[in-house]
Design a protein around this motif. Structure first.
Motif, PDB file in Angstrom:
ATOM      1  N   PHE A 128     -10.867  -2.499  -4.286  1.00 55.51           N
ATOM      2  CA  PHE A 128     -10.491  -3.845  -3.850  1.00 55.51           C
ATOM      3  C   PHE A 128     -11.673  -4.785  -4.069  1.00 55.51           C
ATOM      4  CE2 PHE A 128      -8.458  -0.705  -1.134  1.00 55.51           C
ATOM      5  CZ  PHE A 128      -7.122  -1.043  -1.224  1.00 55.51           C
ATOM      6  N   GLN A 129     -11.514  -5.806  -4.860  1.00 53.29           N
ATOM      7  CA  GLN A 129     -12.555  -6.823  -5.047  1.00 53.29           C
ATOM      8  C   GLN A 129     -12.348  -7.841  -3.934  1.00 53.29           C
ATOM      9  OE1 GLN A 129     -14.846  -6.702  -7.765  1.00 53.29           O
ATOM     10  NE2 GLN A 129     -15.934  -8.174  -6.498  1.00 53.29           N
ATOM     11  N   LEU A 130     -13.225  -7.844  -2.930  1.00 52.13           N
ATOM     12  CA  LEU A 130     -13.069  -8.722  -1.777  1.00 52.13           C
ATOM     13  C   LEU A 130     -13.542 -10.146  -2.082  1.00 52.13           C
ATOM     14  CD1 LEU A 130     -14.291  -6.221   0.940  1.00 52.13           C
ATOM     15  CD2 LEU A 130     -11.932  -6.753   0.300  1.00 52.13           C
ATOM     16  N   SER A 131     -14.621 -10.246  -2.855  1.00 47.88           N
ATOM     17  CA  SER A 131     -15.151 -11.544  -3.293  1.00 47.88           C
ATOM     18  C   SER A 131     -15.932 -11.292  -4.576  1.00 47.88           C
ATOM     19  CB  SER A 131     -16.052 -12.157  -2.215  1.00 47.88           C
ATOM     20  OG  SER A 131     -17.259 -11.424  -2.113  1.00 47.88           O
ATOM     21  N   LYS A 132     -16.565 -12.315  -5.125  1.00 52.17           N
ATOM     22  CA  LYS A 132     -17.350 -12.109  -6.354  1.00 52.17           C
ATOM     23  C   LYS A 132     -18.493 -11.129  -6.130  1.00 52.17           C
ATOM     24  CE  LYS A 132     -16.467 -16.289  -8.876  1.00 52.17           C
ATOM     25  NZ  LYS A 132     -16.494 -16.178 -10.309  1.00 52.17           N
ATOM     26  N   ARG A 133     -18.979 -11.018  -4.877  1.00 56.60           N
ATOM     27  CA  ARG A 133     -20.132 -10.172  -4.593  1.00 56.60           C
ATOM     28  C   ARG A 133     -19.832  -8.959  -3.725  1.00 56.60           C
ATOM     29  NH1 ARG A 133     -24.764 -13.780  -2.433  1.00 56.60           N
ATOM     30  NH2 ARG A 133     -25.431 -11.675  -1.980  1.00 56.60           N
ATOM     31  N   SER A 134     -18.611  -8.787  -3.256  1.00 52.57           N
ATOM     32  CA  SER A 134     -18.337  -7.647  -2.380  1.00 52.57           C
ATOM     33  C   SER A 134     -17.091  -6.897  -2.835  1.00 52.57           C
ATOM     34  CB  SER A 134     -18.170  -8.111  -0.930  1.00 52.57           C
ATOM     35  OG  SER A 134     -17.051  -8.950  -0.803  1.00 52.57           O
ATOM     36  N   ARG A 135     -17.079  -5.593  -2.516  1.00 46.87           N
ATOM     37  CA  ARG A 135     -15.995  -4.726  -2.930  1.00 46.87           C
ATOM     38  C   ARG A 135     -15.788  -3.636  -1.887  1.00 46.87           C
ATOM     39  NH1 ARG A 135     -20.597  -3.315  -4.845  1.00 46.87           N
ATOM     40  NH2 ARG A 135     -21.237  -1.171  -4.997  1.00 46.87           N
ATOM     41  N   LEU A 136     -14.622  -3.039  -1.927  1.00 47.97           N
ATOM     42  CA  LEU A 136     -14.291  -1.924  -1.067  1.00 47.97           C
ATOM     43  C   LEU A 136     -13.623  -0.874  -1.931  1.00 47.97           C
ATOM     44  CD1 LEU A 136     -14.155  -1.010   1.957  1.00 47.97           C
ATOM     45  CD2 LEU A 136     -11.841  -1.933   1.974  1.00 47.97           C
ATOM     46  N   THR A 137     -14.108   0.365  -1.857  1.00 44.72           N
ATOM     47  CA  THR A 137     -13.470   1.463  -2.582  1.00 44.72           C
ATOM     48  C   THR A 137     -13.052   2.525  -1.573  1.00 44.72           C
ATOM     49  OG1 THR A 137     -15.578   2.586  -2.991  1.00 44.72           O
ATOM     50  CG2 THR A 137     -14.798   1.088  -4.700  1.00 44.72           C
ATOM     51  N   ALA A 138     -11.927   3.145  -1.843  1.00 48.89           N
ATOM     52  CA  ALA A 138     -11.410   4.193  -0.966  1.00 48.89           C
ATOM     53  C   ALA A 138     -10.876   5.325  -1.836  1.00 48.89           C
ATOM     54  CB  ALA A 138     -10.288   3.637  -0.085  1.00 48.89           C
ATOM     55  N   SER A 139     -11.125   6.561  -1.399  1.00 50.67           N
ATOM     56  CA  SER A 139     -10.591   7.707  -2.120  1.00 50.67           C
ATOM     57  C   SER A 139     -10.323   8.843  -1.143  1.00 50.67           C
ATOM     58  CB  SER A 139     -11.547   8.165  -3.229  1.00 50.67           C
ATOM     59  OG  SER A 139     -12.762   8.610  -2.670  1.00 50.67           O
ATOM     60  N   TRP A 140      -9.386   9.678  -1.504  1.00 50.72           N
ATOM     61  CA  TRP A 140      -9.047  10.861  -0.731  1.00 50.72           C
ATOM     62  C   TRP A 140      -8.746  11.966  -1.737  1.00 50.72           C
ATOM     63  CZ3 TRP A 140      -3.861  12.964  -0.181  1.00 50.72           C
ATOM     64  CH2 TRP A 140      -3.818  14.077   0.665  1.00 50.72           C
ATOM     65  N   SER A 141      -9.378  13.112  -1.550  1.00 50.73           N
ATOM     66  CA  SER A 141      -9.201  14.224  -2.482  1.00 50.73           C
ATOM     67  C   SER A 141      -8.882  15.509  -1.736  1.00 50.73           C
ATOM     68  CB  SER A 141     -10.475  14.446  -3.304  1.00 50.73           C
ATOM     69  OG  SER A 141     -10.790  13.310  -4.054  1.00 50.73           O
ATOM     70  N   VAL A 142      -8.111  16.350  -2.386  1.00 56.01           N
ATOM     71  CA  VAL A 142      -7.747  17.665  -1.867  1.00 56.01           C
ATOM     72  C   VAL A 142      -8.335  18.716  -2.795  1.00 56.01           C
ATOM     73  CG1 VAL A 142      -5.812  19.222  -1.416  1.00 56.01           C
ATOM     74  CG2 VAL A 142      -5.607  16.793  -0.888  1.00 56.01           C
ATOM     75  N   GLN A 143      -8.881  19.781  -2.224  1.00 58.00           N
ATOM     76  CA  GLN A 143      -9.398  20.872  -3.041  1.00 58.00           C
ATOM     77  C   GLN A 143      -8.211  21.630  -3.629  1.00 58.00           C
ATOM     78  OE1 GLN A 143     -12.018  24.918  -2.643  1.00 58.00           O
ATOM     79  NE2 GLN A 143     -12.486  23.341  -1.168  1.00 58.00           N
ATOM     80  N   ALA A 144      -8.023  21.482  -4.929  1.00 57.59           N
ATOM     81  CA  ALA A 144      -6.895  22.127  -5.612  1.00 57.59           C
ATOM     82  C   ALA A 144      -7.247  23.535  -6.065  1.00 57.59           C
ATOM     83  CB  ALA A 144      -6.475  21.282  -6.818  1.00 57.59           C
ATOM     84  N   ALA A 165     -12.652  12.484   2.046  1.00 54.97           N
ATOM     85  CA  ALA A 165     -12.282  11.074   2.054  1.00 54.97           C
ATOM     86  C   ALA A 165     -13.557  10.246   2.012  1.00 54.97           C
ATOM     87  CB  ALA A 165     -11.484  10.734   3.301  1.00 54.97           C
ATOM     88  N   ARG A 166     -13.472   9.096   1.352  1.00 57.74           N
ATOM     89  CA  ARG A 166     -14.635   8.243   1.212  1.00 57.74           C
ATOM     90  C   ARG A 166     -14.207   6.788   1.247  1.00 57.74           C
ATOM     91  NH1 ARG A 166     -19.842   9.473  -2.099  1.00 57.74           N
ATOM     92  NH2 ARG A 166     -20.841   7.467  -2.022  1.00 57.74           N
ATOM     93  N   LEU A 167     -14.896   5.991   2.042  1.00 58.21           N
ATOM     94  CA  LEU A 167     -14.657   4.558   2.132  1.00 58.21           C
ATOM     95  C   LEU A 167     -16.012   3.880   1.968  1.00 58.21           C
ATOM     96  CD1 LEU A 167     -12.613   2.289   2.766  1.00 58.21           C
ATOM     97  CD2 LEU A 167     -13.252   2.554   5.179  1.00 58.21           C
ATOM     98  N   VAL A 168     -16.161   3.036   0.953  1.00 58.05           N
ATOM     99  CA  VAL A 168     -17.445   2.406   0.653  1.00 58.05           C
ATOM    100  C   VAL A 168     -17.264   0.898   0.572  1.00 58.05           C
ATOM    101  CG1 VAL A 168     -19.327   2.226  -1.016  1.00 58.05           C
ATOM    102  CG2 VAL A 168     -18.207   4.423  -0.639  1.00 58.05           C
ATOM    103  N   PHE A 169     -18.105   0.196   1.331  1.00 59.88           N
ATOM    104  CA  PHE A 169     -18.173  -1.257   1.246  1.00 59.88           C
ATOM    105  C   PHE A 169     -19.471  -1.582   0.510  1.00 59.88           C
ATOM    106  CE2 PHE A 169     -19.893  -5.205   3.053  1.00 59.88           C
ATOM    107  CZ  PHE A 169     -18.900  -6.089   2.639  1.00 59.88           C
ATOM    108  N   GLY A 170     -19.385  -2.380  -0.550  1.00 57.35           N
ATOM    109  CA  GLY A 170     -20.566  -2.709  -1.337  1.00 57.35           C
ATOM    110  C   GLY A 170     -20.731  -4.200  -1.504  1.00 57.35           C
ATOM    111  N   VAL A 171     -22.005  -4.612  -1.550  1.00 54.71           N
ATOM    112  CA  VAL A 171     -22.358  -6.006  -1.753  1.00 54.71           C
ATOM    113  C   VAL A 171     -23.342  -6.077  -2.912  1.00 54.71           C
ATOM    114  CG1 VAL A 171     -23.426  -8.059  -0.749  1.00 54.71           C
ATOM    115  CG2 VAL A 171     -22.035  -6.559   0.675  1.00 54.71           C
ATOM    116  N   ASN A 172     -23.066  -6.935  -3.870  1.00 52.36           N
ATOM    117  CA  ASN A 172     -23.987  -7.163  -4.990  1.00 52.36           C
ATOM    118  C   ASN A 172     -24.918  -8.320  -4.652  1.00 52.36           C
ATOM    119  OD1 ASN A 172     -22.587  -5.223  -6.449  1.00 52.36           O
ATOM    120  ND2 ASN A 172     -21.204  -6.729  -7.330  1.00 52.36           N
ATOM    121  N   PHE A 173     -26.187  -8.150  -4.989  1.00 53.61           N
ATOM    122  CA  PHE A 173     -27.133  -9.251  -4.801  1.00 53.61           C
ATOM    123  C   PHE A 173     -28.151  -9.243  -5.894  1.00 53.61           C
ATOM    124  CE2 PHE A 173     -28.294  -5.682  -2.141  1.00 53.61           C
ATOM    125  CZ  PHE A 173     -29.622  -5.474  -2.425  1.00 53.61           C
TER     126      PHE A 173
END
Length: 173
Positions: A128-144, A165-173
């Protein structure tokens, strides 16, 4: 910390180096008191397969970790190394949805010599691109699939989780 060496908009592909550090005072599995420090190094390649629609990413992963048990002073070292491949489609501007597959190998020590186990994870991922400088990524994985070293099990639940599961909020500067 992330640094983009190549931008896929001006180069044939994107190239980003990422480093992340973490520390723990309790063991994640046993809740024993520990002094644990680890890092994650990631070399990420990405390329638009269909301009403004479909993106592919390939990551190389190296995660050494050092843990000292507080009561006994015993020092443990282990490393996770692997590769990940993701494919995402832009459903609307700033929102991408797709899937990811990761192959991980766990080693005793930091030199990648003694294999402890291996696992294959698959699952959905979103950006998810929240703004020009911030983003949110989410993932969920199962061991197959997975296997601890020297065993014939169909999953490696000794060295890896069944779900990640992973949820990351990032800011570019």
């Amino acid at each position: 910390l992330r640094y983009r060496f190549l931008d896929r908009e001006t180069a044939p592909f994107g190239l980003t180096f990422a480093a992340e550090a973490h520390a723990h005072r309790l063991d994640e599995t046993t809740a024993e008191r520990v002094r644990s420090f680890g890092t994650e190094f990631r070399l990420a390649f990405d390329r638009e397969l269909v301009p403004n629609r479909v993106v592919a990413a390939f990551n190389l992963i190296y995660e050494p970790e050092w843990t000292r048990l507080v009561g006994s002073g015993v020092m443990e070292r282990d490393t996770t190394a692997g590769a990940a491949l993701a494919l995402m489609a832009q459903l609307r501007p700033g929102f991408l949805l797709g899937g990811e597959a990761r192959y991980l190998r766990k080693y005793e020590g930091t030199s990648l010599e003694e294999l402890a186990g291996q696992a294959w994870f698959v699952g959905p991922t979103a950006y998810f691109q929240l703004s020009k400088r911030s983003r949110l990524t989410a993932s969920w994985s199962v061991q197959a699939w997975g296997r601890p070293a020297g065993a014939t099990a169909s999953l490696d639940l000794v060295n890896f989780e069944r779900h990640q599961a992973r949820l990351v909020f990032g800011v570019n500067f």
